[in-house]
Each structure stands twice: as C-alpha cells, then as structure tokens.
Design a protein around this motif. Structure first.
Motif: not given
Length: 567
Positions: A90, A94, A109, A121, A495, A498, A511
C-alpha cells in the motif's frame, strides 16, 4: 525468537486455516441454486459446519483471512485485512515508495484511478462485502450450534469484530457505505432488493461500527491464551484499539463526524489496560511476534503461501526484484540523530554525506548506498555499482536509488520458495500506533499537555531508537507537525500514510510532490548526489480523497447506488 508453545499454537491454527479453507466455499456454494443436484465431495457444506462446534470455530477463524488476492499469473494469497505482504505494498500508492515494476500502482500514483480501472485498490469493495456476508451467516446460525454459552459468546464477538473491521476498511476508503444488516448475500449476489444499494451517511456508518466494536470488546478475551492463536485472533484490546483508530478518523478534517476528546478517551482506554509496551528492538518487532507491542496481527507459518519478501523487494545485486522502492520524499522525513529535521540549519545534515547520523529507524527501514547488507555493502552508485542499473538484471535495479529494509529477514534466503516463505507477521495494530493516536487526539482536544509528550517520547526513546525527547514548550500547531512527522517515520510502510494524508486533507500537497529518487555518481573515492524524478506525472485530485465505487456495482443497482463525487 518464538517459544515452542507459540510455534505450536501458530502451526496448529495455520493447519486449521489452510487445511479447512474450503469450509467457506462450501457454505457459499450451498446458498446458490443446485442445478445438478449433486452432493460435492471436495468441500464441507453448511449443515456439517452447524452440526459440529469445532468446524464452526474453524469457519470463524477462516474469516480472519477471507478472499484471495490474485496476481497477474492467477496465483493468490490470503492477506487477511488490508493488503499486507503483497507484491505492491500500500505504501507504493503514497509518498513512501513506488513499485519498481508497476503492479497496477502507477495509475493510482498518476491520478488515473477510475471506477473501471482501480489498480491495487480494486479488491477492497468486493472482498469486504463478501466477508461481511460470511460473518452474517455465522452470526445468524451460531445459536443452532451445540457449544457452551461462554464459547458461543466469544465466537459471536469475534464475528462482530471481523465484520466491524471490514466495515472500517470500507469506510476509510469510500466514506459512507451500504449497511448490510444481517443479510447473508452480498451486493453482487442479489439485485432484487433496491434498499440494499442505499448508502448510509458517514456519521451513520461510523456510529454503527463503533457500537459493534464496543459490544465485541465486552465479550472478547482479555488475552490470547492456550486455546487461541497468538496473536492472530481478536482480543478486547484489538477491538478497543480499532475503535480508537476509527474515532480518530471520525474527528479528522476529512470526516468531521466525531470529537477529538472521544478519540483521545478511546485510545486512553487501551493504554489504561496496562497490557502493552514499546518493544525495545525496532527491527525485530517486524520479524517475529514474540513481543509485547503487537495488539493484532496476521500470522504466517512455514507452508503458508504468501509473498516471499526477500526476493520480491531485495536489491538486484543480490538476485532481488527491487519491488517497493522507497522515495527520497520518505528518506527526507527522517530526522538527524540529534532530533532536528534535515531542513534545520543546526541539524548537521550534509547533503554530500546524506545518510550519516540519521534517526536509527532510517537504517532499520531503508537500504541506501553504503548500507551493510548480507555480509556486503549496497552499491547504488554509477558507474559500476552492483545494485544499480550497471549491475546484474538491470531491469530490477531500483528506480529511486533505495531498497526496502523493513520487514526483510536476513535469515531467509533471497530466493526462498513459496513453501518456506518467512514467518514475519503483518501487524494490523500495535501499541505505538495507539500512543500516536492518543497524542494526536489529545493535542487537538486540549493542547500539548504532559501526557502528549509522554506518549510521543515513549516511541522516540525505544531502546534501539533513542531519539531525543521532543522540545518542551511546543505550541499546538508545532506539536501537530511533530506528531505527523513521528507517524510518518514510525509507521512507515505499514498502510497508515495513505489514510493519514487523506484524513488530514493534506494529500493535495503531499501526493502532488514529484516522486523523487536519488542519482549517485562515483568519482574516485567520492560520490555526488543529485535528486531525480523516479516516476513521472504524479497527480492527486480532489476526488481522490475517496476511492471510486466499482462501476459494475453502480450499473447493477440501476443508479440506486451513488458514486463518490468526481468519478
């Protein structure tokens, strides 16, 4: 190392989990029309499970694993909750890492996420509702199984916990979700009930799951004992800690359906159990479960099929495939060992000797040029570095100039096959997260009082880390920044990042920063370091604060199921 008792418990439960994995498929098949009127001989049917308390308990245990994730070759593993130890972690959607060979992570991304194209996802929605359906089956029929009252109470509480965890995954990815009640069919199985597609509000969704965790905690055991799989089955602390996490989310800017005080009180309740502490060795924490920091984790055993971490993430100079390669963005988050960020002129940071005197967690998490590894030294420099594009299998050379260190066990061979994959636990909840949750909520509720400092300093002063205590006299805003940096470093690749940047509503900043790596050029005995972009066109849009609901489910509902805005 694990004790013999713990090893036996893990192996016993693993045999249950993998030897009886067809229990669920038998029950699910029995829910469908039997066109051939043939009694299958390769699975255990629902009536057999309900007639035997041991089989029913095995059914409950299997719900911790649920549905397989499939890779490109059609193989799969049962990661449990979240993604866990899969090829693309995960973290690689990020600002922590990128997956070196895509694995459907780059489109996330690069802001290309869509209801028809969801990358890594894409399994959350379906897997979660499938598991909720399975839990509802168990809860609806548990009273027909002959067992003691105490045993029934515990199994019912476990099913409620597992169902709540699945809803927690849905909420933090999609916002308000469809509440299934006690229905034994999934969204994909029954399209004749229009009410099934009505999404609850975020407040309603949160309130339900928090109430379920409160109820489950009351009936779950306080400890994993000889009858339980240590620490893979839920305890009172696991339920209370998950409740505290959800209440923290509820109070955060993206959600705004709870209070910081409620979140602080919930985390304090876990701390008040006085059952957990910070493990002394940060590296070993992620290699075996024989420590007092893990509250809830996914256990593995020899023969349990899962990703072989060493070869999938190791450097190409050692025969590894690079996998999840840390970004310079993540490297820059680590302070110096004097507790100052590298941007502080007084920190002592030298950009031409960038890996010297850093927070010890950096060395436990990331492999960098010059790091010691398996009796040798990492060489990401060019020309000639064995772990660079000039080394063997250069298609597996890191695009960022770094390799993952965390989770990898040097006692395992690089090329370990599936059937002897390592025993590293995937940690869902640990005590350090609870302390961080408490510190954040308490700081937002009342400011940086002594309890906030105490919670953060316990983590910073872990025996193997021993970063300086936070500077006294920080303002609320300064403490907020310190806590966020501490979460980023302490919980790296687990995880959390994110969800953290989304719930704080800072993802439009973090991001959209390019995915940076490092180019290291050797010149005689010296190196020069130059920042580079490791993955082009990184993009986060306002819509990406929530994941899109799969298009197939939207279409199946004839428009009743509402899509998240922006998709």
């Amino acid at each position: 190392m694990l004790s013999s008792k713990h090893k036996n418990q893990i192996m016993k439960t693993t045999n249950i989990l993998y030897g009886l994995a067809l229990v669920a498929s038998g029950i699910l098949s029995s829910c469908q029309k039997d066109f051939l009127n043939v009694t299958p001989t390769d699975r255990i049917l629902g009536d057999a499970v309900l007639a035997d308390s041991s089989l029913f308990e095995n059914y409950v245990i299997n719900r911790y694993l649920s549905i397989k994730l499939q890779d490109k070759e059609g193989e799969g593993s049962n990661p449990g909750f979240g993604r866990g130890f899969e090829y693309g972690l995960w973290s690689s959607i990020t600002d922590e890492s990128i997956y070196n060979n895509d694995d459907n992570t780059w489109l996330v991304q690069q802001g290309q996420l869509a209801p028809e194209n969801m990358g890594i996802t894409g399994t959350i929605w379906g897997r979660s509702y499938r598991s909720i359906r399975e839990c509802n089956y168990g809860l609806n029929h548990i009273d027909t199984v002959v067992m003691s009252t105490a045993h029934r109470k515990q199994l019912r509480a476990e099913l409620r916990f597992i169902r709540a965890y699945r809803y927690h995954d849905l909420i933090r990815n999609y916002g308000g979700v469809v509440m299934m009640g006690d229905k034994e069919y999934s969204l994909q199985d029954n399209l004749s009930d229009p009410s099934l597609f009505n999404r609850a509000t975020l407040q309603q969704s949160m309130d339900y799951v928090i109430s379920e965790l409160t109820a489950a905690a009351a009936d779950l055991p306080t400890d994993n004992n000889s009858t339980n799989w240590l620490p893979g089955r839920a305890t009172q602390a696991a339920a209370l800690a998950l409740k505290a996490r959800l209440l923290l989310y509820a109070a955060s800017p993206l959600y705004n359906v709870g209070t910081w005080q409620a979140a602080a009180d919930a985390a304090k309740a876990v701390i008040g159990l006085s059952k957990y502490s910070i493990a002394p060795d940060y590296t070993q924490l992620f290699l075996n479960s024989n420590n007092n920091e893990i509250i809830f984790a996914r256990q593995f055993a020899v023969g349990a099929r899962h990703v072989c971490l060493e070869i999938s993430n190791g450097p190409n100079g050692y025969g590894g495939w690079a996998g999840n390669t840390p970004l310079q963005n993540m490297v820059d988050a680590y302070e110096m060992n004097n507790g100052k960020p590298i941007t502080d002129p007084a920190s002592g940071y030298n950009p031409q000797n960038p890996y010297a005197n850093r927070d010890p967690r950096f060395y436990a998490t990331i492999l960098y040029n010059g790091a010691s590894y398996r009796g040798s030294t990492i060489q990401t420099f060019t020309p000639g570095g064995k772990d660079s594009k000039d080394g063997p299998s250069n298609w597996n050379a890191s695009k960022t100039g770094y390799y993952l260190r965390k989770f990898l066990d040097d006692k395992n061979p690089i090329d370990n096959p599936w059937d002897v994959a390592g025993l590293q636990p995937w940690i869902y909840i640990r005590y350090a997260e609870v302390l961080l949750n408490y510190a954040e909520a308490q700081n937002e509720a009342v400011g940086p009082d002594a309890s906030v400092y105490n919670a953060i300093n316990q983590i910073r002063q872990r025996a193997s880390v021993h970063q300086p205590a936070l500077t006294p006299g920080l303002s609320k805003d300064q403490m907020r920044d310190a806590i966020r940096r501490e979460r980023q470093v302490e919980l790296a690749f687990e995880e959390h990042r994110f969800y953290d940047v989304r719930r704080w509503k800072i993802a439009t900043v973090t991001e959209n920063i390019p995915a940076y790596g490092i180019t290291i050029t050797a010149n005689g005995g010296a190196y020069t370091y130059a920042r580079k972009v490791a993955l082009d066109n990184r993009l986060f849009k306002e819509a990406n604060y929530w994941l899109p609901v799969p298009r197939a489910d939207i279409l199946a509902s004839n428009g009743t199921l509402k899509q998240n805005p922006g998709y």
